[in-house]
Design a protein around this motif. Structure first.
Motif, PDB file in Angstrom:
ATOM      1  N   SER A   1       0.733   3.480   2.255  1.00  0.00           N
ATOM      2  CA  SER A   1       0.829   3.979   3.630  1.00  0.00           C
ATOM      3  C   SER A   1       2.273   4.142   4.147  1.00  0.00           C
ATOM      4  CB  SER A   1       0.010   3.086   4.564  1.00  0.00           C
ATOM      5  OG  SER A   1      -1.336   3.055   4.130  1.00  0.00           O
TER       6      SER A   1
ATOM      7  N   GLN B   1      -2.479   3.401  -5.786  1.00  0.00           N
ATOM      8  CA  GLN B   1      -3.194   4.048  -4.686  1.00  0.00           C
ATOM      9  C   GLN B   1      -2.711   5.481  -4.550  1.00  0.00           C
ATOM     10  OE1 GLN B   1      -2.382   1.805  -1.077  1.00  0.00           O
ATOM     11  NE2 GLN B   1      -4.161   0.470  -1.414  1.00  0.00           N
TER      12      GLN B   1
ATOM     13  N   HIS C   1       0.863  -1.187   0.000  1.00  0.00           N
ATOM     14  CA  HIS C   1       0.000   0.000   0.000  1.00  0.00           C
ATOM     15  C   HIS C   1       0.897   1.234   0.000  1.00  0.00           C
ATOM     16  CE1 HIS C   1      -0.272  -0.568   4.718  1.00  0.00           C
ATOM     17  NE2 HIS C   1       0.957  -0.697   4.269  1.00  0.00           N
TER      18      HIS C   1
ATOM     19  N   ARG D   1       0.294  -6.627  -4.809  1.00  0.00           N
ATOM     20  CA  ARG D   1      -0.193  -7.741  -3.994  1.00  0.00           C
ATOM     21  C   ARG D   1      -0.328  -8.974  -4.875  1.00  0.00           C
ATOM     22  NH1 ARG D   1      -4.811  -4.838  -0.191  1.00  0.00           N
ATOM     23  NH2 ARG D   1      -3.510  -3.028   0.249  1.00  0.00           N
TER      24      ARG D   1
ATOM     25  N   GLU E   1      -2.189   7.958  -1.205  1.00  0.00           N
ATOM     26  CA  GLU E   1      -2.270   8.082   0.247  1.00  0.00           C
ATOM     27  C   GLU E   1      -2.427   9.552   0.583  1.00  0.00           C
ATOM     28  OE1 GLU E   1      -1.921   5.231   1.697  1.00  0.00           O
ATOM     29  OE2 GLU E   1      -1.975   5.819   3.805  1.00  0.00           O
TER      30      GLU E   1
END
Ligand code: DAH
Length: 360
Positions: A178, A215, A176, A202, A217
């Motif tokens: 993050s 993504q 991710h 993933r 963030e």
């Protein structure tokens, strides 16, 4: 006198015979130029008796005039011919399509376009862009985010690991975005306001999952940011991104190890035929996770949780792109299919701006 007549006949014939403008100019110079034949006749005038000079002079002027007229007429005729010829030979077919150059032919991938749109919206709200590497440490991707070894959340992430190091550590492909929170908080002092778009990985593949996806963030840290701010920022983002003022959003309680409380956000939509209408209908689609940054995470990066607080969110970019631009199959995003890219891609000159309309 007959000399003049002969000369006139000769010159008029030469004028008539001149095939083009440069030949005609030669005739003009030969006849009327400073050293031309007619000027030559003038020289003889000085030796003549006054009476004779007068009539001869008049005759020469008459000759000059007639030759001049003939030259003018011939010039006009030749110019008209020349123009007619150019009009015939220099025709341009303005009904032909414009030849397109590489700049107009190339396409920006929808994911890149959507990333630019997101950056534009958050940039307007005072966020800056942060970045982190695709290859991360276990510490940044998990431990510092309050996901210790053996935590069940690690299983959910289907992580790609690299080979183990002698010290027992293993690098991984970040699961991710993050970890960019951790990197940013370790590097910068609050107040912090960043978004971090990028690739994540993933070990998963079906119609709605690809091993690599995207993504963005978000992280805001200061001394007084609260859940109300988070809600407002996400609402403003969704309205701007979907270009719908009457957006329907649902905040659901959820759980993430790195936020407390944690929420998931769904967007309301209607499906009309194959088309998704955002802001209408009764269907819900989850688009992001968010929450207030967990005190343990703040402590892990040496920020005092009694002083600092803030919120974070993580959005799936591919899913946003699918929703906004009506692309049904995620796998097509990464198939490098030119026909698909031509259809769904964007012109490189179509740079998203809030003032110009994001997707117009
Ligand atoms: N990292 C989470 C994931 O990939 C998404 C996420 C949820 C990010 C909540 C956040 C957050 O920053 O606060 O599933």
């Amino acid at each position: 006198m007959s000399d003049l007549k002969t000369l006139e006949t000769e010159l008029l014939a030469a004028v008539e015979a001149a095939a083009d403008l440069s030949a005609l100019e030669e005739v003009r110079v030969r006849a009327l130029g400073k050293k031309g034949q007619v000027s030559g006749l003038m020289k003889g005038l000085g030796d003549m008796a006054p009476e004779e000079r007068k009539s001869y002079g008049q005759n020469i002027n008459g000759l000059k005039e007639r030759i001049g007229e003939a030259l003018g007429e011939r010039r006009a005729g030749l110019e008209a011919e020349d123009m007619a010829q150019r009009l015939a030979s220099e025709q341009a077919d303005i009904s032909l399509p414009v030849r397109v150059g590489p700049l107009a032919e190339g396409r920006v991938h929808p994911v890149s376009q959507v990333m630019d749109e997101i950056a534009e919206i958050f940039g307007d709200m005072g966020f800056s862009i942060a970045e982190g590497p695709d290859i991360e440490t276990d510490e940044n991707n998990f431990t510092a985010l309050n996901i210790p070894p053996e935590h069940p959340a690690r299983q959910e992430h289907d992580t790609f690991y690299f080979g183990g190091q002698p010290d027992g550590s293993r690098a991984l492909l970040r699961t991710h975005t993050s970890p960019v929170q951790i990197r940013t908080m370790r590097k910068e002092k609050p107040p912090i306001r960043i978004i971090a778009p990028g690739r994540v990985y993933r070990c998963d593949s079906d119609q709605t999952h690809t091993p690599m996806f995207h993504q963005v963030e978000g992280l805001v840290i200061d001394e007084e940011t609260h859940l109300g701010h988070l809600k407002w920022v996400l609402e403003e983002f969704c309205k701007a991104f979907f270009e719908v003022d009457a957006i329907k959003m649902r905040f659901r309680a959820s759980h993430f190890p790195f936020t407390e409380p944690s929420l998931e956000v769904d967007i309301g939509y209607a499906k009309v035929g194959d088309e998704l209408r955002i802001g209408q209908g009764e269907e819900w689609l989850e688009i992001l996770g968010c929450g207030m940054v967990h005190p343990n995470v703040l402590a892990n990066v040496d920020l005092d949780p009694n002083v600092y607080q803030g919120f974070a969110f993580g959005v799936g970019i591919d899913r946003l792109a699918m929703l906004k631009y009506g692309m049904p199959d995620l796998r097509a995003f990464f198939a490098a299919d030119l026909a698909w890219l031509k259809h769904y891609g964007f012109s490189s000159l179509n740079v998203p701006t809030l003032s110009g309309g994001l997707s117009s």
